[in-house]
Design an enzyme around this catalytic site. Structure first.
Site, mmCIF file in Angstrom:
data_model
loop_
_atom_site.group_PDB
_atom_site.id
_atom_site.type_symbol
_atom_site.label_atom_id
_atom_site.label_comp_id
_atom_site.label_asym_id
_atom_site.label_seq_id
_atom_site.Cartn_x
_atom_site.Cartn_y
_atom_site.Cartn_z
ATOM 1 N N GLU A 93 0.830 -1.200 0.000
ATOM 2 C CA GLU A 93 0.000 0.000 0.000
ATOM 3 C C GLU A 93 0.870 1.259 0.000
ATOM 4 O OE1 GLU A 93 -4.046 -1.479 2.178
ATOM 5 O OE2 GLU A 93 -2.369 -1.110 3.502
ATOM 6 N N CYS A 106 3.525 8.655 0.776
ATOM 7 C CA CYS A 106 4.161 7.712 1.696
ATOM 8 C C CYS A 106 4.233 6.362 0.997
ATOM 9 C CB CYS A 106 3.303 7.645 2.965
ATOM 10 S SG CYS A 106 3.859 6.424 4.156
ATOM 11 N N CYS A 113 7.322 -6.787 7.319
ATOM 12 C CA CYS A 113 8.471 -6.155 7.969
ATOM 13 C C CYS A 113 9.038 -7.119 8.997
ATOM 14 C CB CYS A 113 8.045 -4.856 8.660
ATOM 15 S SG CYS A 113 9.435 -3.921 9.351
ATOM 16 N N CYS A 117 8.102 -4.418 15.660
ATOM 17 C CA CYS A 117 7.716 -3.444 16.691
ATOM 18 C C CYS A 117 6.331 -3.829 17.194
ATOM 19 C CB CYS A 117 7.699 -2.027 16.116
ATOM 20 S SG CYS A 117 9.310 -1.495 15.503
ATOM 21 N N CYS A 120 2.995 -1.965 15.934
ATOM 22 C CA CYS A 120 2.791 -1.690 14.506
ATOM 23 C C CYS A 120 2.113 -2.873 13.828
ATOM 24 C CB CYS A 120 4.129 -1.403 13.836
ATOM 25 S SG CYS A 120 3.998 -1.131 12.052
ATOM 26 N N GLY A 186 7.252 -1.710 5.837
ATOM 27 C CA GLY A 186 8.641 -2.148 5.734
ATOM 28 C C GLY A 186 9.637 -1.229 6.404
ATOM 29 N N SER A 218 12.745 6.879 6.709
ATOM 30 C CA SER A 218 12.437 6.682 8.124
ATOM 31 C C SER A 218 12.935 5.313 8.573
ATOM 32 C CB SER A 218 10.921 6.780 8.327
ATOM 33 O OG SER A 218 10.593 6.629 9.695
ATOM 34 N N SER A 241 12.383 6.589 14.166
ATOM 35 C CA SER A 241 11.249 6.260 15.035
ATOM 36 C C SER A 241 11.791 5.929 16.412
ATOM 37 C CB SER A 241 10.477 5.074 14.449
ATOM 38 O OG SER A 241 9.988 5.410 13.172
ATOM 39 N N LEU A 242 11.769 6.909 17.300
ATOM 40 C CA LEU A 242 12.399 6.750 18.612
ATOM 41 C C LEU A 242 11.451 6.031 19.573
ATOM 42 C CD1 LEU A 242 15.158 7.518 19.744
ATOM 43 C CD2 LEU A 242 14.101 9.547 20.735
ATOM 44 N N ASN A 243 10.316 6.650 19.800
ATOM 45 C CA ASN A 243 9.184 5.974 20.474
ATOM 46 C C ASN A 243 9.371 5.609 21.945
ATOM 47 O OD1 ASN A 243 8.133 6.149 17.934
ATOM 48 N ND2 ASN A 243 8.191 3.980 17.476
ATOM 49 N N ASN A 317 -2.349 4.874 16.761
ATOM 50 C CA ASN A 317 -3.577 4.489 16.076
ATOM 51 C C ASN A 317 -3.914 3.059 16.471
ATOM 52 O OD1 ASN A 317 -3.979 6.908 14.424
ATOM 53 N ND2 ASN A 317 -2.079 6.277 13.422
ATOM 54 N N CYS A 360 -0.610 5.924 10.172
ATOM 55 C CA CYS A 360 0.657 5.301 10.559
ATOM 56 C C CYS A 360 0.394 3.979 11.271
ATOM 57 C CB CYS A 360 1.426 6.189 11.518
ATOM 58 S SG CYS A 360 1.780 7.814 10.903
HETATM 59 N N1 SAH Z 1 10.213 1.043 9.541
HETATM 60 C C1 SAH Z 1 10.375 2.464 9.414
HETATM 61 C C2 SAH Z 1 9.371 3.063 8.449
HETATM 62 C C3 SAH Z 1 7.927 2.962 8.901
HETATM 63 S S1 SAH Z 1 7.425 4.533 9.399
HETATM 64 C C4 SAH Z 1 10.319 3.114 10.778
HETATM 65 O O1 SAH Z 1 10.082 2.426 11.753
HETATM 66 O O2 SAH Z 1 10.583 4.310 10.888
HETATM 67 C C5 SAH Z 1 5.961 4.197 10.241
HETATM 68 C C6 SAH Z 1 5.849 5.049 11.491
HETATM 69 O O3 SAH Z 1 4.595 4.759 12.104
HETATM 70 C C7 SAH Z 1 6.923 4.754 12.501
HETATM 71 O O4 SAH Z 1 7.371 5.946 13.086
HETATM 72 C C8 SAH Z 1 6.197 3.920 13.543
HETATM 73 O O5 SAH Z 1 6.790 4.074 14.813
HETATM 74 C C9 SAH Z 1 4.803 4.502 13.473
HETATM 75 N N2 SAH Z 1 3.747 3.576 13.878
HETATM 76 C C10 SAH Z 1 3.728 2.236 13.772
HETATM 77 N N3 SAH Z 1 2.588 1.746 14.242
HETATM 78 C C11 SAH Z 1 1.840 2.797 14.666
HETATM 79 C C12 SAH Z 1 0.543 2.932 15.219
HETATM 80 N N4 SAH Z 1 -0.229 1.870 15.429
HETATM 81 N N5 SAH Z 1 0.104 4.164 15.501
HETATM 82 C C13 SAH Z 1 0.875 5.248 15.247
HETATM 83 N N6 SAH Z 1 2.085 5.184 14.696
HETATM 84 C C14 SAH Z 1 2.577 3.970 14.418
#
Ligand code: SAH
Length: 370
Positions: A93, A106, A113, A117, A120, A186, A218, A241-243, A317, A360
């Protein structure tokens, strides 16, 4: 049987090599490259400045692949989600986000992937395979065609996925794609062999003619590959993506952290070659009750303060089968304000495309749980 070469897997120098290997003049490569990316040629027949005999020869050894969306869904906010079937039956997608008449696309880099995580959706499907260079650039080309036929109505709200720092006040045509973000399905740094040539095609002045300032990669934090990306494509934008702000939490929700803990990740961010006044974007998915307190905000600020930075807060989300909860409005606002008050550039992403599962962490193509 020899298999034909998909020319969309080749950068301009690689195409030169390919044609030279067949005894063709060097300038032919530029002609063919322009036909493919600037005229959107589907076949050699269209290449009228090339002799019929040569076109026939090309046709015997090479082809030009394309993607056609099987479904295009449009959300209430103008966001469009494209489902692209691939030649082998898989699918990916891409999501188009029109913001103030400027389009950000995007795109995906893998089917599924491997990074796993915890929050995700794409990550729960594991890795099926890497996308080819052609499949990456073809997402852009297919959306570009859709935009020409079907330009988006101007969407007026600015709070969005990307802030335009190189704002030159020039209006784009509604069909132009301004920004490319590799934030779809991915982990792009897990597929650099195909992602790097794809970016080279995107930013080639004879190719897709995007500015490298407007391509963002990213990553969840593959440290050695960050080094390689910086060496091979200087000037591309980096998002991380620090998180999480402690290794303890990050180890739990992002397994990649067990290989490359925060200290190493932040060192790699610091060393990433960013020209001029550009900044590393730190994405921070806010998980309700998990990483959304002011203590987290405080630690976040401390971690990134010696790196030119901006912060993208992404309220989680929710999706089926995942325990995490969205943060409250109050905690988002407090987190945001804490950083703003300390002069950090912060954007809180409104959840775009949520009504069509294009937000996301909600992309899955047609993947089934394994
Ligand atoms: N693999 C790369 C590219 C994907 S970017 C990366 O991790 O950066 C997708 C972004 O969406 C990332 O920042 C991830 O942390 C965020 N993400 C993943 N699942 C999510 C969710 N359920 N709600 C909000 N953001 C999410």
């Amino acid at each position: 049987m020899t298999t034909k070469t998909d020319l969309k897997n080749l950068t301009l120098p690689a195409l030169e090599q390919f044609l030279q290997g067949q005894g063709k003049e060097r300038f032919r490569a530029l002609q063919v490259f322009k036909w493919i990316y600037q005229q959107d040629a589907y076949s050699f027949d269209e290449m009228t400045n090339i002799s019929k005999a040569l076109r026939k020869e090309l046709d015997e050894t090479a082809f030009i692949s394309n993607l056609e969306p099987e479904a295009v869904e449009q959300g209430n906010d103008g966001t469009r989600k494209y489902l692209f079937p691939l030649a082998d039956g898989n699918s990916v997608e891409s999501v188009l986000i029109p913001i103030e008449g400027r389009n950000t696309l995007c795109i995906s880099s893998q089917v599924g992937c491997a990074m796993a995580c915890e929050f995700c959706l794409t990550g729960t499907f594991k890795l099926t395979r890497n996308l080819t260079t052609a499949e990456i650039v073809n997402q852009i080309m297919a959306v570009r065609r859709d935009l020409i036929r079907n330009p988006p109505a101007l969407s007026l709200d600015a709070a969005g996925i990307i802030d335009d720092e190189d704002d030159d006040d020039q209006a784009d045509s509604p069909a132009a794609i301004r920004n490319i973000v590799l934030m779809g399905m991915g982990e792009p740094l897990h597929n650099l062999d195909n992602v790097i040539p794809a970016i080279q095609i995107m930013i080639d002045g004879n190719g897709l003619q995007l500015s490298n300032r407007r391509v963002t990669v990213s990553t969840c934090g593959l440290v050695p590959e960050m080094g390689r990306l910086g060496r091979e494509i200087p000037n591309v934008n980096l998002a991380v993506s620090l998180n999480a702000t402690t290794d303890e939490l990050r180890n739990r929700i992002m397994p990649v952290n067990r290989s490359y803990p925060l200290k190493e990740l932040l060192k790699a961010c610091k060393e990433f070659p960013l020209p001029g006044r550009r900044k590393v974007t730190f994405e921070y998915v806010m998980l309700g009750g998990v990483n959304d307190t002011l203590d987290d905000a405080k630690r976040l600020l401390k971690l990134i303060s010696d790196i030119p930075n901006k912060v993208n807060l992404i309220p989680f989300n929710e999706h089926e089968g995942c325990e995490f909860k969205a943060p409250t409005r109050k905690s988002i606002d407090a987190f945001h304000k804490y950083l703003i008050d300390r002069h950090v550039t912060v954007i809180t992403r409104d959840s775009r495309g949520g009504d069509i599962s294009a937000a996301c962490g909600q992309l899955k193509g047609k993947l089934e749980k394994k």
